[in-house]
Design a protein around this motif. Structure first.
Motif, PDB file in Angstrom:
ATOM      1  N   ILE A  52       0.843  -1.213   0.000  1.00 37.49           N
ATOM      2  CA  ILE A  52       0.000   0.000   0.000  1.00 37.49           C
ATOM      3  C   ILE A  52       0.871   1.253   0.000  1.00 37.49           C
ATOM      4  O   ILE A  52       0.585   2.243  -0.676  1.00 37.49           O
ATOM      5  N   MET A  53       1.993   1.186   0.742  1.00 40.88           N
ATOM      6  CA  MET A  53       2.884   2.344   0.815  1.00 40.88           C
ATOM      7  C   MET A  53       3.521   2.639  -0.549  1.00 40.88           C
ATOM      8  O   MET A  53       3.652   3.797  -0.958  1.00 40.88           O
ATOM      9  N   ILE A  54       3.912   1.580  -1.278  1.00 42.87           N
ATOM     10  CA  ILE A  54       4.523   1.785  -2.601  1.00 42.87           C
ATOM     11  C   ILE A  54       3.516   2.416  -3.566  1.00 42.87           C
ATOM     12  O   ILE A  54       3.868   3.271  -4.383  1.00 42.87           O
ATOM     13  N   LEU A  55       2.260   2.000  -3.457  1.00 42.86           N
ATOM     14  CA  LEU A  55       1.231   2.605  -4.313  1.00 42.86           C
ATOM     15  C   LEU A  55       1.056   4.090  -4.028  1.00 42.86           C
ATOM     16  O   LEU A  55       0.581   4.846  -4.892  1.00 42.86           O
ATOM     17  N   ASP A  56       1.447   4.520  -2.813  1.00 43.19           N
ATOM     18  CA  ASP A  56       1.319   5.931  -2.447  1.00 43.19           C
ATOM     19  C   ASP A  56       2.482   6.764  -2.970  1.00 43.19           C
ATOM     20  O   ASP A  56       2.421   7.999  -2.924  1.00 43.19           O
ATOM     21  N   LEU A  57       3.546   6.109  -3.436  1.00 40.34           N
ATOM     22  CA  LEU A  57       4.716   6.851  -3.938  1.00 40.34           C
ATOM     23  C   LEU A  57       4.436   7.424  -5.326  1.00 40.34           C
ATOM     24  O   LEU A  57       3.485   7.032  -6.004  1.00 40.34           O
ATOM     25  N   ASP A  58       5.317   8.348  -5.754  1.00 40.89           N
ATOM     26  CA  ASP A  58       5.185   8.929  -7.091  1.00 40.89           C
ATOM     27  C   ASP A  58       5.409   7.865  -8.160  1.00 40.89           C
ATOM     28  O   ASP A  58       6.106   6.871  -7.941  1.00 40.89           O
ATOM     29  N   GLN A  59       4.815   8.098  -9.328  1.00 43.67           N
ATOM     30  CA  GLN A  59       4.966   7.130 -10.424  1.00 43.67           C
ATOM     31  C   GLN A  59       6.423   6.978 -10.826  1.00 43.67           C
ATOM     32  O   GLN A  59       6.857   5.899 -11.221  1.00 43.67           O
ATOM     33  N   GLU A  60       7.184   8.085 -10.721  1.00 44.35           N
ATOM     34  CA  GLU A  60       8.605   8.021 -11.087  1.00 44.35           C
ATOM     35  C   GLU A  60       9.373   7.077 -10.165  1.00 44.35           C
ATOM     36  O   GLU A  60      10.210   6.288 -10.610  1.00 44.35           O
ATOM     37  N   ILE A  61       9.048   7.133  -8.861  1.00 44.14           N
ATOM     38  CA  ILE A  61       9.735   6.242  -7.900  1.00 44.14           C
ATOM     39  C   ILE A  61       9.252   4.804  -8.070  1.00 44.14           C
ATOM     40  O   ILE A  61      10.041   3.855  -7.982  1.00 44.14           O
ATOM     41  N   GLN A  62       7.962   4.620  -8.323  1.00 37.38           N
ATOM     42  CA  GLN A  62       7.440   3.258  -8.511  1.00 37.38           C
ATOM     43  C   GLN A  62       8.066   2.566  -9.722  1.00 37.38           C
ATOM     44  O   GLN A  62       8.163   1.338  -9.756  1.00 37.38           O
ATOM     45  N   GLY A  63       8.512   3.361 -10.708  1.00 44.04           N
ATOM     46  CA  GLY A  63       9.109   2.776 -11.902  1.00 44.04           C
ATOM     47  C   GLY A  63      10.579   2.463 -11.781  1.00 44.04           C
ATOM     48  O   GLY A  63      11.195   2.007 -12.763  1.00 44.04           O
ATOM     49  N   LEU A  64      11.170   2.707 -10.601  1.00 43.28           N
ATOM     50  CA  LEU A  64      12.597   2.416 -10.416  1.00 43.28           C
ATOM     51  C   LEU A  64      12.847   0.910 -10.420  1.00 43.28           C
ATOM     52  O   LEU A  64      11.925   0.120 -10.163  1.00 43.28           O
ATOM     53  N   PRO A  65      14.082   0.491 -10.708  1.00 43.00           N
ATOM     54  CA  PRO A  65      14.419  -0.940 -10.610  1.00 43.00           C
ATOM     55  C   PRO A  65      14.181  -1.462  -9.189  1.00 43.00           C
ATOM     56  O   PRO A  65      14.207  -0.677  -8.217  1.00 43.00           O
TER      57      PRO A  65
END
Length: 462
Positions: free
Chosen positions: A75-88
């Protein structure tokens, strides 16, 4: 409510449930004219109430404990920015670890952006909400379990049968958990070992004669060979274990035979506890004894005979390790020898056998399964020992059968490989899992051999 406080509350509710169930059972006894009107004793009614209070709540608590972190992290990762979620994945894991460290008050590497701090606050809120929700659920289930059983307590309720059935289910669940834990350990080691063998060929690992797992981090780095031949490491393990067993098995078995067949009761009551004290001494003390007393004595004796003896040798480690595992052999052998039926001894004496003939031809064959089990336990203890080997045998992986030389063992190398700043994905670190897998296979083969020996000789007395 924190998990510790929740467990404490659950324990109090369980005790309360036991008291209430037992009290109601006694109340029924006093009204109906005695305990004979009840199907079970009042304690079983209390136990049934306590079990229905604790078991459902504990199951929910364990599942919550196992999945809470992954669910909240998702749930916390879904709250992050799309740019951060797309990191390796590795970069994303570093950010998640920074958020967790920020929440727990630990040191965080780098500068924390306002977005990360906001996500950390959200993470803390999610965790507090999760704790509150599971606390309400667990306490509600516990109270509901108490009320459900308490309202059904009557003289016709078969409380003892229900308690025994629930205890049986708990025992089966514990057995299944132990089996699946073993399977999980094997698969986790196997997975990392397969990653190692993708880098280092299996034949090079099994048949290589040089062990030097230092890998170059930079192209211009010197002194790193990266040789992963495991034969020297396993040879050192077998050499030290063989020396230890040559000390432990004869002394331990003879001690057991004397204590069980010849010694008086007074001497046995004194000697056996003193012998078992050896098993309670910390291995680091044995390591000091091996490094400061035995190794110098061996070196001085070898020098007087003109032999070249290393300051740290397999002989010193093996001798002290053998002393350490004597109680494993003697205590278990003594127990199984005493468990041999006296009728077998009486029959042998009736046929004219002497005491020594009875021991050799009747007692020892009858006790052989237990003796083999004790020896196998001692072998496993010798193979897994680390401290004595580090302090008395050294860390050098030499391919030699000379007990006067420095050698090392598999377990020592596993510890050495997992210590340091090397990356987890490097062959040096993954080699520890390959060594662990091979050690597991060797131990499994020893167990199979022991089972074959036990079954072969056990059939003669069935």
């Amino acid at each position: 409510m924190s998990p510790t406080h929740l467990l404490f509350t659950l324990a109090l509710l369980t005790l309360t449930g036991f008291y209430l169930g037992r009290r109601k059972a006694f109340g029924l006894c006093s009204k109906a004219g005695g305990p004979k009107v009840l199907h079970s004793r009042p304690t079983y009614y209390g136990a049934l109430t306590a079990l229905w209070c604790a078991l459902p709540a504990m199951i929910v608590f364990v599942f919550w404990l196992g999945f809470e972190s992954s669910v909240i992290t998702h749930i916390m990762i879904l709250d992050l920015d799309q740019e951060i979620q797309g990191l390796p994945p590795d970069r994303l894991n570093l950010i998640v670890n920074d958020i967790r460290n920020l929440v727990n008050g630990n040191i965080v590497g780098g500068t924390i952006s306002p977005a990360i701090r906001a996500t950390a606050d959200h993470y803390q809120t999610l965790r507090a909400t999760s704790h509150a929700a599971v606390s309400v659920l667990v306490v509600s289930l516990a109270i509901a379990g108490i009320l459900w059983v308490w309202t059904r307590i009557s003289p016709a309720l078969r409380a003892r049968n229900h308690v025994e059935a629930m205890i049986k289910i708990v025992l089966i669940a514990c057995s299944i958990l132990a089996v699946f834990t073993t399977i999980g350990i094997v698969f986790s080691v196997l997975y990392e070992a397969v990653r190692f063998f993708k880098v280092i060929p299996l034949n090079e690992f099994l048949l290589g004669l040089e062990w030097s797992p230092q890998m170059a981090i930079r192209a211009d780095q010197v002194g790193s060979s990266g040789a992963f031949g495991a034969i020297p490491v396993f040879m050192g393990t077998l050499l030290i274990s063989a020396i230890a067993m040559c000390v432990a098995v004869p002394i331990g078995l003879m001690s057991a035979i004397y204590l069980s067949e010849y010694a008086g009761k007074g001497f046995r009551n004194i000697a056996k506890p003193l012998l078992e004290i050896l098993a309670g001494i910390p291995t680091v003390v044995y390591g000091f004894f091996a490094g400061l007393v035995v190794a110098p004595a061996i070196r001085n004796a070898g020098s007087s005979l003109g032999l070249a003896v290393s300051s740290e040798s397999a002989l010193a480690a093996g001798l002290v390790m053998g002393i350490m595992i004597i109680p494993f052999v003697s205590s278990l052998s003594d127990d199984v020898i005493n468990a041999v039926p006296q009728s077998l001894r009486d029959g042998a004496y009736g046929l004219g056998s002497t005491r020594s003939e009875t021991i050799i031809r009747v007692v020892l064959p009858a006790a052989l399964p237990g003796i083999v089990g004790g020896v196998l336990l001692a072998v496993s203890r010798a193979i897994g020992e680390i401290m004595i080997v580090v302090m008395a045998a050294g860390l050098s992986a030499n391919l030699t059968l000379n007990p006067l030389k420095t050698v090392t063992t598999v377990t020592v190398q596993i510890v050495t490989l997992l210590v340091g700043d090397q990356e987890f994905d490097s062959p040096k670190t993954l080699a520890a899992f390959a060594l662990g897998l091979m050690l597991f296979m060797v131990t499994l083969i020893l167990n199979v051999i022991a089972l074959v020996v036990v079954r072969k000789y056990r059939e003669q007395y069935e």
